[in-house]
Design an enzyme around this catalytic site. Sequence first.
Site, PDB file in Angstrom:
ATOM      1  N   LYS A  67      -8.720 -11.463   2.901  1.00 28.56           N
ATOM      2  CA  LYS A  67      -8.849 -12.745   2.198  1.00 28.56           C
ATOM      3  C   LYS A  67      -8.994 -13.921   3.170  1.00 28.56           C
ATOM      4  O   LYS A  67      -9.561 -14.947   2.822  1.00 28.56           O
ATOM      5  CB  LYS A  67      -7.672 -12.952   1.259  1.00 28.56           C
TER       6      LYS A  67
HETATM    7  C1  LIG Z   1      -6.946  -8.864  -2.689  1.00 29.15           C
HETATM    8  C2  LIG Z   1      -6.855  -7.519  -2.098  1.00 29.15           C
HETATM    9  C3  LIG Z   1      -7.596  -6.426  -2.607  1.00 29.15           C
HETATM   10  C4  LIG Z   1      -8.442  -6.543  -3.842  1.00 29.15           C
HETATM   11  O1  LIG Z   1      -9.599  -7.324  -3.665  1.00 29.15           O
HETATM   12  P1  LIG Z   1     -10.421  -7.866  -4.938  1.00 29.15           P
HETATM   13  O2  LIG Z   1     -11.388  -8.826  -4.352  1.00 29.15           O
HETATM   14  O3  LIG Z   1      -9.412  -8.532  -5.823  1.00 29.15           O
HETATM   15  O4  LIG Z   1     -11.058  -6.701  -5.596  1.00 29.15           O
HETATM   16  C5  LIG Z   1      -7.508  -5.216  -1.947  1.00 29.15           C
HETATM   17  N1  LIG Z   1      -6.707  -5.052  -0.869  1.00 29.15           N
HETATM   18  C6  LIG Z   1      -5.989  -6.067  -0.351  1.00 29.15           C
HETATM   19  C7  LIG Z   1      -5.113  -5.810   0.821  1.00 29.15           C
HETATM   20  C8  LIG Z   1      -6.029  -7.334  -0.938  1.00 29.15           C
HETATM   21  O5  LIG Z   1      -5.282  -8.333  -0.424  1.00 29.15           O
END
Ligand SMILES: *Cc1c(COP(=O)(O)O)cnc(C)c1O
Length: 478
Positions: free
Chosen positions: A116
């Site tokens: 993210k």
């Molecule tokens: C947010 C997140 C996901 C999921 O991603 P999406 O974009 O919501 O599908 C998967 N793994 C981790 C570690 C995350 O922080």
Amino acid sequence: MINYISTRGAKVGEFSDALLEGLGEDGGLLVPEIYATVETSLLKKWSTLDYPDLATEVISCFASDFDKDQLSNICKDSYTTNNFGPGIVTIKNVKLSDAKTVYLLGLSNGPTLAFKDIAMQVLGNLFQNVLSEKGQKLNILGATSGDTGSAAEYAMREKKGISVFMLSPKGRMSEFQKSQMYSVYDENIHNLVVPGSFDTCQDLVKSVSNDLEFKQKFSIGSVNSINWGRISAQVVYYFFGYFRVLEREKKELMSPVTFVVPSGNFGNILSGFIAKSMGLPIKNLILATNENNVLDEFFKTGVYRVRSLDETFLTSSPSMDISKASNFERFIFDVTGRDCMQTKNLWDQLRDVGEFKIDSQVLKKIKKSSGVISGSSKHENRINMIKKVYNMNRLVVDPHTADGIFVASQNYDDSCPMVCLETALPTKFEETVNEALGFIPDRDESLQDIEKRQRKFVEIDSSIDALKRYIEIHAKPT
Ligand SMILES: *Cc1c(COP(=O)(O)O)cnc(C)c1O
């Protein structure tokens, strides 16, 4: 010029408007009217760019209202070695057996150790830029169960004109996650701890955001997973990963590559689908869910059914624990011919009866055109995969990444390279890794003492009034 519309029909404006607005006024999600097409000759030019330069090129495909030089400065400021380590995004080989190998695309080298950061860091700088041009301030209000909140805070600290009010549930987060988030001391970052669950926090945020007068008065914005800025910034690493794999494999440009994506709200994989729509030769997008298999069920049966709270499990890959996938509407809009009325009808149905079903012939066509294949992984699968990857490669992966690698191994395709996205580093989820391997993975030196750091947060009652009062006192004046 690239204009934005809502999936349910409303006109929105341009990229900078889409950045600051969450939902469309009709409740739909914001999307560009068209996606740019990337011809082979352009792909060739892009294939040798470093990460910040490639990000400039890709993001400018969505942001005609941004000057290219301005965007270039933003990308260079966001994607620094200091923030993400050398190369920004890395690639590794991972052996699964004598015959099976996949690639691991390292997206989690940023300040909060999850993918993210990649979108959030650039979003912070995009916001700062737009706000200073418009002479506006922004008070970001959000709820987090762990990863999003800290990624947002690390991206928005020290940003001019921006404050963050991040609600987190009193229990539930790992010690590491709490330490990470509550040790951001900047005056514009407000950690609000609420008794209750993530849903309690989420409901409070929704109630306050639905008060339009309050929202406008305090210029409340959000950085949640439907934010278009985040989606567009994530498109970049599909291109980057594609080029790095071709180099490793010594393959010709335009050779197909498959990506494997641990999924929750369908944000990450949607970005991959957009890269494919722009012309990147992606063969398949393999979607991995955990026990919360809403999306796997859809791609297997055509039924999209939102889960109740009781049916939403707390798992050992917690960042994928969802009851519905917030970005899914964008995908359905695209693969069913961008028909606003039809999209609206499906989501009305979802609101009224909690599910909709796509006809099996249509589902077949959707899967063929998008290349999406799905699978799910359970606690035992992820534990075993963490062990297997470690035993064969002396490499420790986090539980979410392990879900992806497990589903990749179930759908192994030796006709083209498979790239698994690493969505977090194992340090973030030490307990589960310890269960699998019997030891805790080495931490970066800078994180050794993180649990000992002083924690800065404020506890508030789980009431709308308490939240509003706090914002009234601490918001950036607009
Ligand atoms: C947010 C997140 C996901 C999921 O991603 P999406 O974009 O919501 O599908 C998967 N793994 C981790 C570690 C995350 O922080």
